[in-house]
Write a protein that holds these residues in place. Structure first.
Motif, PDB file in Angstrom:
ATOM      1  N   PRO A   7       4.483 -11.981  35.187  1.00 46.66           N
ATOM      2  CA  PRO A   7       3.404 -12.418  36.070  1.00 46.66           C
ATOM      3  C   PRO A   7       3.227 -11.482  37.269  1.00 46.66           C
ATOM      4  O   PRO A   7       4.139 -10.732  37.614  1.00 46.66           O
ATOM      5  N   VAL A   8       2.038 -11.551  37.875  1.00 45.53           N
ATOM      6  CA  VAL A   8       1.724 -10.779  39.069  1.00 45.53           C
ATOM      7  C   VAL A   8       1.396 -11.756  40.195  1.00 45.53           C
ATOM      8  O   VAL A   8       0.606 -12.685  40.002  1.00 45.53           O
ATOM      9  N   VAL A   9       2.008 -11.539  41.352  1.00 45.96           N
ATOM     10  CA  VAL A   9       1.778 -12.400  42.513  1.00 45.96           C
ATOM     11  C   VAL A   9       0.973 -11.629  43.554  1.00 45.96           C
ATOM     12  O   VAL A   9       1.356 -10.516  43.945  1.00 45.96           O
ATOM     13  N   PHE A  10      -0.139 -12.201  43.981  1.00 51.52           N
ATOM     14  CA  PHE A  10      -0.955 -11.638  45.048  1.00 51.52           C
ATOM     15  C   PHE A  10      -0.773 -12.504  46.290  1.00 51.52           C
ATOM     16  O   PHE A  10      -1.004 -13.721  46.234  1.00 51.52           O
ATOM     17  N   THR A  11      -0.375 -11.907  47.410  1.00 50.82           N
ATOM     18  CA  THR A  11      -0.222 -12.681  48.645  1.00 50.82           C
ATOM     19  C   THR A  11      -1.322 -12.278  49.626  1.00 50.82           C
ATOM     20  O   THR A  11      -1.670 -11.101  49.740  1.00 50.82           O
ATOM     21  N   HIS A  12      -1.867 -13.268  50.311  1.00 55.95           N
ATOM     22  CA  HIS A  12      -2.961 -13.048  51.265  1.00 55.95           C
ATOM     23  C   HIS A  12      -2.674 -13.780  52.567  1.00 55.95           C
ATOM     24  O   HIS A  12      -1.998 -14.801  52.573  1.00 55.95           O
ATOM     25  N   ARG A  13      -3.234 -13.258  53.638  1.00 53.75           N
ATOM     26  CA  ARG A  13      -3.189 -13.978  54.912  1.00 53.75           C
ATOM     27  C   ARG A  13      -4.595 -14.021  55.512  1.00 53.75           C
ATOM     28  O   ARG A  13      -5.428 -13.133  55.268  1.00 53.75           O
ATOM     29  N   LEU A  14      -4.849 -15.043  56.291  1.00 52.34           N
ATOM     30  CA  LEU A  14      -6.165 -15.253  56.886  1.00 52.34           C
ATOM     31  C   LEU A  14      -6.351 -14.321  58.074  1.00 52.34           C
ATOM     32  O   LEU A  14      -5.483 -14.257  58.964  1.00 52.34           O
ATOM     33  N   ASP A  15      -7.470 -13.603  58.113  1.00 49.85           N
ATOM     34  CA  ASP A  15      -7.729 -12.707  59.248  1.00 49.85           C
ATOM     35  C   ASP A  15      -8.533 -13.411  60.330  1.00 49.85           C
ATOM     36  O   ASP A  15      -8.850 -14.606  60.213  1.00 49.85           O
ATOM     37  N   GLU A  16      -8.862 -12.707  61.379  1.00 47.52           N
ATOM     38  CA  GLU A  16      -9.565 -13.295  62.517  1.00 47.52           C
ATOM     39  C   GLU A  16     -10.972 -13.752  62.169  1.00 47.52           C
ATOM     40  O   GLU A  16     -11.559 -14.584  62.867  1.00 47.52           O
ATOM     41  N   ASP A  17     -11.531 -13.217  61.077  1.00 47.40           N
ATOM     42  CA  ASP A  17     -12.867 -13.607  60.649  1.00 47.40           C
ATOM     43  C   ASP A  17     -12.849 -14.745  59.637  1.00 47.40           C
ATOM     44  O   ASP A  17     -13.885 -15.106  59.077  1.00 47.40           O
ATOM     45  N   GLY A  18     -11.658 -15.306  59.396  1.00 45.02           N
ATOM     46  CA  GLY A  18     -11.563 -16.420  58.464  1.00 45.02           C
ATOM     47  C   GLY A  18     -11.632 -16.012  57.011  1.00 45.02           C
ATOM     48  O   GLY A  18     -12.006 -16.819  56.158  1.00 45.02           O
ATOM     49  N   GLN A  19     -11.235 -14.762  56.709  1.00 43.53           N
ATOM     50  CA  GLN A  19     -11.227 -14.269  55.337  1.00 43.53           C
ATOM     51  C   GLN A  19      -9.796 -13.908  54.942  1.00 43.53           C
ATOM     52  O   GLN A  19      -9.022 -13.405  55.751  1.00 43.53           O
ATOM     53  N   TYR A  20      -9.462 -14.150  53.672  1.00 44.22           N
ATOM     54  CA  TYR A  20      -8.135 -13.770  53.199  1.00 44.22           C
ATOM     55  C   TYR A  20      -8.088 -12.273  52.910  1.00 44.22           C
ATOM     56  O   TYR A  20      -8.965 -11.734  52.234  1.00 44.22           O
ATOM     57  N   GLN A  21      -7.043 -11.638  53.426  1.00 41.24           N
ATOM     58  CA  GLN A  21      -6.815 -10.223  53.180  1.00 41.24           C
ATOM     59  C   GLN A  21      -5.533 -10.056  52.375  1.00 41.24           C
ATOM     60  O   GLN A  21      -4.521 -10.694  52.653  1.00 41.24           O
ATOM     61  N   LEU A  22      -5.588  -9.201  51.350  1.00 36.91           N
ATOM     62  CA  LEU A  22      -4.435  -8.963  50.500  1.00 36.91           C
ATOM     63  C   LEU A  22      -3.320  -8.285  51.303  1.00 36.91           C
ATOM     64  O   LEU A  22      -3.560  -7.291  51.991  1.00 36.91           O
TER      65      LEU A  22
ATOM     66  N   TRP B 149       6.828 -24.159  34.894  1.00 40.93           N
ATOM     67  CA  TRP B 149       8.122 -23.542  35.147  1.00 40.93           C
ATOM     68  C   TRP B 149       8.044 -22.566  36.314  1.00 40.93           C
ATOM     69  O   TRP B 149       8.878 -22.569  37.227  1.00 40.93           O
ATOM     70  N   ILE B 150       7.023 -21.705  36.297  1.00 36.41           N
ATOM     71  CA  ILE B 150       6.843 -20.739  37.379  1.00 36.41           C
ATOM     72  C   ILE B 150       6.594 -21.469  38.701  1.00 36.41           C
ATOM     73  O   ILE B 150       7.156 -21.118  39.741  1.00 36.41           O
ATOM     74  N   GLY B 151       5.752 -22.487  38.661  1.00 41.58           N
ATOM     75  CA  GLY B 151       5.466 -23.246  39.878  1.00 41.58           C
ATOM     76  C   GLY B 151       6.709 -23.906  40.450  1.00 41.58           C
ATOM     77  O   GLY B 151       6.952 -23.880  41.663  1.00 41.58           O
ATOM     78  N   ASP B 152       7.521 -24.493  39.577  1.00 41.06           N
ATOM     79  CA  ASP B 152       8.754 -25.147  40.036  1.00 41.06           C
ATOM     80  C   ASP B 152       9.734 -24.135  40.621  1.00 41.06           C
ATOM     81  O   ASP B 152      10.368 -24.394  41.656  1.00 41.06           O
ATOM     82  N   ASN B 153       9.869 -22.978  39.971  1.00 41.52           N
ATOM     83  CA  ASN B 153      10.775 -21.953  40.481  1.00 41.52           C
ATOM     84  C   ASN B 153      10.295 -21.394  41.820  1.00 41.52           C
ATOM     85  O   ASN B 153      11.110 -21.118  42.714  1.00 41.52           O
ATOM     86  N   LEU B 154       8.995 -21.217  41.941  1.00 38.70           N
ATOM     87  CA  LEU B 154       8.454 -20.707  43.201  1.00 38.70           C
ATOM     88  C   LEU B 154       8.641 -21.735  44.314  1.00 38.70           C
ATOM     89  O   LEU B 154       9.000 -21.380  45.445  1.00 38.70           O
ATOM     90  N   ARG B 155       8.411 -23.007  44.008  1.00 37.28           N
ATOM     91  CA  ARG B 155       8.637 -24.046  45.015  1.00 37.28           C
ATOM     92  C   ARG B 155      10.085 -24.033  45.496  1.00 37.28           C
ATOM     93  O   ARG B 155      10.373 -24.122  46.694  1.00 37.28           O
TER      94      ARG B 155
ATOM     95  N   VAL C 281      10.029 -12.296  46.967  1.00 38.92           N
ATOM     96  CA  VAL C 281       9.226 -12.714  45.815  1.00 38.92           C
ATOM     97  C   VAL C 281       9.581 -11.815  44.623  1.00 38.92           C
ATOM     98  O   VAL C 281       9.399 -10.594  44.682  1.00 38.92           O
ATOM     99  N   ASP C 282      10.086 -12.422  43.588  1.00 36.67           N
ATOM    100  CA  ASP C 282      10.504 -11.714  42.373  1.00 36.67           C
ATOM    101  C   ASP C 282       9.824 -12.373  41.188  1.00 36.67           C
ATOM    102  O   ASP C 282      10.329 -13.334  40.611  1.00 36.67           O
ATOM    103  N   PRO C 283       8.635 -11.902  40.787  1.00 33.85           N
ATOM    104  CA  PRO C 283       7.877 -12.542  39.712  1.00 33.85           C
ATOM    105  C   PRO C 283       8.642 -12.660  38.405  1.00 33.85           C
ATOM    106  O   PRO C 283       8.512 -13.679  37.691  1.00 33.85           O
ATOM    107  N   GLU C 284       9.436 -11.651  38.062  1.00 30.52           N
ATOM    108  CA  GLU C 284      10.174 -11.701  36.810  1.00 30.52           C
ATOM    109  C   GLU C 284      11.182 -12.852  36.808  1.00 30.52           C
ATOM    110  O   GLU C 284      11.326 -13.577  35.826  1.00 30.52           O
ATOM    111  N   ALA C 285      11.839 -13.049  37.942  1.00 30.56           N
ATOM    112  CA  ALA C 285      12.797 -14.148  38.054  1.00 30.56           C
ATOM    113  C   ALA C 285      12.107 -15.491  37.978  1.00 30.56           C
ATOM    114  O   ALA C 285      12.647 -16.454  37.421  1.00 30.56           O
ATOM    115  N   LEU C 286      10.887 -15.572  38.524  1.00 32.84           N
ATOM    116  CA  LEU C 286      10.156 -16.849  38.498  1.00 32.84           C
ATOM    117  C   LEU C 286       9.847 -17.277  37.066  1.00 32.84           C
ATOM    118  O   LEU C 286       9.816 -18.481  36.771  1.00 32.84           O
ATOM    119  N   ALA C 287       9.622 -16.298  36.184  1.00 30.46           N
ATOM    120  CA  ALA C 287       9.230 -16.605  34.805  1.00 30.46           C
ATOM    121  C   ALA C 287      10.406 -16.630  33.841  1.00 30.46           C
ATOM    122  O   ALA C 287      10.234 -16.980  32.677  1.00 30.46           O
TER     123      ALA C 287
END
Length: 213
Positions: free
Chosen positions: A170-185, A65-71, A205-211
């Motif tokens: 639920p808790v959502v953690f978002t990351h992006r790739l840095d110049e060294d190829g590592q994900y940063q929060l 359900w969460i995955g479908d709502n997020l999609r 991003v609204d985690p409560e709405a997703l669930a």
């Protein structure tokens, strides 16, 4: 720009494990990988990471359900050239790999009928942590996604976890790739918050709405 391809190595070990309908994990081709998952009548998913076969049980209804709502939220916010998809195969190292919960990918190869996704088409990959695959979802897959150069990775926690503190699930953690190829929060978003995220594009991003059912 090199031509896009949806092909992967089409070799496999011919030997089968005793009493098993599956080929011994090895150089499985895309069609064999599809067959492996199609014949899993219990809803299990078969993924291959660095030659190791990872079998995940069918996800729980809330996970789906969460995955479908997020999609849906991602697809609505995405620019015209991108689409959000679920349950699609993603090649790793040019070979059959994993089935992320959600991916945001270039629209054109999907429109052209690509049978499997290549990392260079992916802008965001999302995993929802399952109790049966916690280490894979939190550590192994993100490492492979970073190695493949996927610019954004999100993780969704739906069960109590160490370090949860006062955050509501639920808790959502978002990351992006840095110049060294590592994900940063970039964001940690608990239920009860609604945060505007800028990458890979602007979306709230609204985690409560997703669930919410």
């Amino acid at each position: 720009m090199p031509a896009r391809s949806t092909e992967a190595p089409m070799q496999a070990h011919e030997a089968r494990a005793a009493g098993s309908p599956w080929r011994v994990p090895g150089e499985l081709g895309v069609e064999e990988w599809f067959e492996l998952n199609a014949q899993a009548d219990d809803g299990s998913r078969y993924e291959l990471i660095d030659g190791s076969l990872i079998v995940s049980p069918a996800p729980l209804p809330m996970h789906q359900w969460i995955g479908d709502n997020l999609r849906a939220a991602l697809h609505e916010a995405a620019p015209e050239e991108l689409v959000a998809i679920t349950a699609a195969g993603l090649l790793l190292d040019g070979r059959p790999g994993v089935i992320p919960v959600v991916m945001v990918v270039d629209r054109q190869p999907i429109r052209e009928g690509a049978s499997v996704v290549r990392p260079e088409w992916v802008r965001l990959v999302v995993e929802i942590v399952s109790r049966s695959t916690t280490m894979t979802d939190r550590v192994v897959k993100p490492a492979k996604y970073a190695e493949a150069g996927i610019p954004c990775f999100w993780r969704v926690e739906t069960h109590p976890f160490r370090g949860q503190a006062a955050d509501r699930l639920p808790v959502v953690f978002t990351h992006r790739l840095d110049e060294d190829g590592q994900y940063q929060l970039t964001h940690r978003i608990g239920a009860g918050e609604a945060v505007a995220v800028a990458e890979p594009f602007k979306v709230t991003v609204d985690p409560e709405a997703l669930a919410k059912v």
